[in-house]
Design a protein around this motif. Sequence first.
Motif, short mmCIF file in Angstrom:
data_model
loop_
_atom_site.label_atom_id
_atom_site.label_comp_id
_atom_site.label_asym_id
_atom_site.label_seq_id
_atom_site.Cartn_x
_atom_site.Cartn_y
_atom_site.Cartn_z
N SER A 123 0.83 -1.20 0.00
CA SER A 123 0.00 0.00 0.00
C SER A 123 0.87 1.25 0.00
CB SER A 123 -0.93 0.01 1.22
OG SER A 123 -1.90 -1.01 1.12
N ASP A 181 -3.97 -3.48 8.57
CA ASP A 181 -2.68 -3.31 7.90
C ASP A 181 -2.09 -1.94 8.24
OD1 ASP A 181 -2.81 -5.82 6.61
OD2 ASP A 181 -4.11 -4.99 5.06
N GLU A 236 -6.19 -1.54 4.52
CA GLU A 236 -7.22 -1.85 5.50
C GLU A 236 -6.74 -1.43 6.90
OE1 GLU A 236 -10.23 -2.99 4.89
OE2 GLU A 236 -9.85 -3.09 2.73
#
Length: 252
Positions: free
Chosen positions: A195, A206, A203
């Motif tokens: 990410s 995470d 999310e």
Amino acid sequence: MRYAAEPAFVLHTRPWRETSLLVEVLSAEHGRIGLIARGVQGAKKQALRAALQPLQSIRFDAVQLGELARLTVAEALDVAPRLGGEALLAGFYLNELTLRLAPRQDPSPDLYLAYARARARLGGDDPLGWTLRRYERDLLEAIGFGFDWAHDGDGADIDPAARYRLDPEHGPRRLLSDRGHGDRSSAATGRALLSLATDRLPEADDLSSLRRAMRGVLAHYLGPRGLKSWEMLAELARVAPKAKLPQSESAD
């Protein structure tokens, strides 16, 4: 050296002697600069004092005198973000981290732009934790300690399903399945690292894993003296352990 109409963001301001201020700014062309603002008390200097508040975007003139520069003119270029609660603590963290890790008089246009983006996002809709994790990533890159977030320290592709410890000198290190719980609790998920690599909001779980992993890297470069921001958050958790801090991963 003279600075003329130099754009900058105010990082920190504190009183100096009876009527003056010591001001730290992040400038567009010259990196972090320490300024002495002399004789700023009194009604006639109210606009100048307002322009020298943390998070304010300014344009200034100054003359470098040794380690510090003497401020002659400063004007606000916009209205600083109006922050409260956790967003205010996040802004404090943003400034403190920059103040501690960005060297003085080391030009870094990329860091200046990264700070501008993070400052603008503090009052936006993105989770504060995501705003700060991206700024930490960009700050490390700007000062020469960045990672390749899509690959581990050996050059292998990041596995979204794995967990990684962030080694400050070698980058992400994959954890083996037989590693202890302590290692996993301070490790980032592969999804979180990817990410960061793609600048895509992860999310919540995470994102939380990124906070713990990034703190270890930052602590390595900060040395034994941590951040007051971390102390403040720890104190909040101590005095109100059952209170839910909004977006609790954001401010450290």
